[in-house]
Scaffold this motif. Structure first.
Motif, PDB file in Angstrom:
ATOM      1  N   ASP A  88       0.659  -1.341   0.212  1.00 18.03           N
ATOM      2  CA  ASP A  88      -0.012   0.257   0.085  1.00 18.03           C
ATOM      3  C   ASP A  88       0.902   1.344  -0.048  1.00 18.03           C
ATOM      4  OD1 ASP A  88      -2.050  -1.778   0.013  1.00 18.03           O
ATOM      5  OD2 ASP A  88      -2.560  -1.556   1.906  1.00 18.03           O
ATOM      6  N   GLU A  93      -0.798  -1.280  -7.121  1.00 17.83           N
ATOM      7  CA  GLU A  93      -2.541  -1.828  -7.187  1.00 17.83           C
ATOM      8  C   GLU A  93      -2.511  -3.192  -7.864  1.00 17.83           C
ATOM      9  OE1 GLU A  93      -4.762   0.626  -9.349  1.00 17.83           O
ATOM     10  OE2 GLU A  93      -3.796   2.865  -8.043  1.00 17.83           O
ATOM     11  N   THR A 399      -1.038  -4.328 -11.355  1.00 18.34           N
ATOM     12  CA  THR A 399      -1.248  -3.005 -12.409  1.00 18.34           C
ATOM     13  C   THR A 399       0.280  -1.876 -12.171  1.00 18.34           C
ATOM     14  OG1 THR A 399      -2.749  -2.259 -11.117  1.00 18.34           O
ATOM     15  CG2 THR A 399      -3.081  -3.886 -12.843  1.00 18.34           C
ATOM     16  N   GLU A 400      -0.942  -0.997 -11.795  1.00 19.34           N
ATOM     17  CA  GLU A 400      -0.096   0.458 -11.697  1.00 19.34           C
ATOM     18  C   GLU A 400       1.101   0.096 -10.251  1.00 19.34           C
ATOM     19  OE1 GLU A 400       0.096   3.081 -13.343  1.00 19.34           O
ATOM     20  OE2 GLU A 400      -2.401   2.222 -13.948  1.00 19.34           O
TER      21      GLU A 400
END
Length: 418
Positions: A88, A93, A399-400
């Motif tokens: 986090d 992501e 992903t990101e």
């Protein structure tokens, strides 16, 4: 005395016999204690075998331990241990691989060219000498704007011919009107009137012919213009070529200017026979220029019916709007033609794909963090990419922020190398 000697002698003999027996016994003990040579060798061999067994066992154990270590090292290769808090904090992501409708597309190398329907070569249609040049290369011009002025004796002759035709026509008109009045008043014969009318009609034909000669070469029909011949822009455009200088002698074959309307250009490419079924008029295309970082949508407007002699490919054309002039002729582009729609079983966002050891890879989420996984990619559309092999539907993938994981993986590999 003799008896004592005899006793002494007997005792000495007994002692000697006892010592001899003792010597023989002691001498035989080692052999009795020792095993026979064959048994001794077997014993030594058994001892060595036992030692060898222990040694081999140790080596085998070491090998197994080493192999296990290698397997563990192999299992840990490409594994990044991260906690949920660390994930986090890094802004990483995660998304699940999912099916998605995608288009089958073909990509061709292409080039931006002038719109030939809006490109013209301005040439002087008379012989003469360049008197004025009013525009420069790259100038934007409007329809009807004067580009250059040429002094031409040919223009002088044509305008003189026009002036003479106008005068003859006017005289013939007046003569016809007078003969008509005389004929109506029954002063002259009708034949005189008819001859005058014929002369007027012939003069009028000559006048029209003189005007057409000037109009055909694009010259001003005003006689007062003298020997001036003006080159005029036929439409709003840009001067893309200029081959004219003051005092230069020109003729009908001199290419003075090339003008093109750059608000619209062509993107062209060649399609081989095997691809012609997928490339048809009306198909949607995407034209992109990596050097500009720009992309525009369009449609195939023309597919040639002949194959090029050198390329053995059909010429394909896409008309592109170019209001800002960014798509410059001569620019190399990539043209993606959308062929047909179909369902892709496994897709991911393009941001999840990273190149690891020269292979497209993704970072799969697991209990410890992320595990790098090589994949085989397929079609790309709308920011998504098809995965042909490597993961299944529902697999959680970074992903990101996946590039952060790639960077950390590179650091980990460097540390292990040292």
């Amino acid at each position: 005395m003799n008896r004592k000697r005899s006793i002494t002698t007997v005792l000495a003999v007994v002692a000697i016999v006892g010592l001899g027996s003792l010597t023989v016994t002691n001498t035989g003990l080692p052999f009795a204690a020792e095993s026979p040579p064959q048994k001794k060798q077997e014993s030594e061999s058994g001892h060595k075998h036992a030692e060898g067994k222990d040694h081999d066992g140790e080596e085998s154990s070491n090998k197994e331990a080493s192999g296990q270590g290698k397997e563990e090292a192999h299992d840990e290769e490409g594994q990044l241990e991260l906690t949920t808090a660390q994930i986090d904090a890094a802004g990483i992501e995660v998304a699940a691989a999912a099916p998605r409708p995608m288009s089958t597309s073909l990509t061709f190398p292409g080039e931006i060219r002038f719109d030939e329907d809006r490109t013209t070569h301005v040439v002087p249609r008379v012989n003469g000498i360049v008197d004025e040049v009013k525009v420069e290369l790259g100038d934007s011009v409007k329809k009807g704007q004067v580009l250059a002025v040429i002094a031409s004796q040919q223009i002088t002759d044509l305008r003189s011919e026009l002036d003479a035709a106008q005068r003859r026509t006017e005289l013939a008109r007046l003569t016809m009107q007078r003969e008509k009045k005389l004929w109506e008043d029954k002063i002259s014969a009708e034949q005189d009137y008819l001859l005058a009318r014929q002369a007027y009609q012939e003069a009028d034909i000559s006048l029209a012919n003189a005007r057409q000669k000037l109009n055909a070469i694009g010259a001003n029909i005003k006689v007062a213009a003298g020997n001036r011949y003006e080159l005029i822009a036929p439409f709003d455009s840009v001067v893309v070529e200029k081959h004219l200088g003051l005092g230069e002698v020109v003729n009908e074959s001199t290419a003075a200017f090339t003008l093109s309307d750059l608000t619209r250009v062509w993107a062209t490419f060649g399609a081989s026979p095997k691809d012609l079924k997928q490339v048809a008029v009306g198909r949607a295309v995407k034209v992109s220029a990596p050097d500009l970082g720009a992309q525009v949508d369009g449609r195939v407007s023309y597919v040639g019916s002949l194959l090029g002699e050198q390329t053995r490919a059909a010429s394909v054309r896409v008309v592109l709007p170019n209001p800002s002039g960014a798509w410059r002729p001569g620019l190399f582009v990539s043209i993606e033609v959308t062929a047909e729609k179909g369902a892709a079983k496994v897709t991911l966002p393009e941001s999840s794909i990273q190149t690891v050891e020269d292979k497209p890879s993704v970072f799969v989420r697991n209990a410890e963090g992320f595990q790098v996984q090589p994949v085989t990619v397929g079609r790309r559309e709308g920011g998504h990419v098809e995965i042909l092999q490597g993961i299944n539907v529902g697999t959680q993938v970074a992903t990101e922020g996946s590039f952060i994981l790639k960077s950390e993986l590179g650091k980990s590999s460097a540390e292990h190398a040292h």
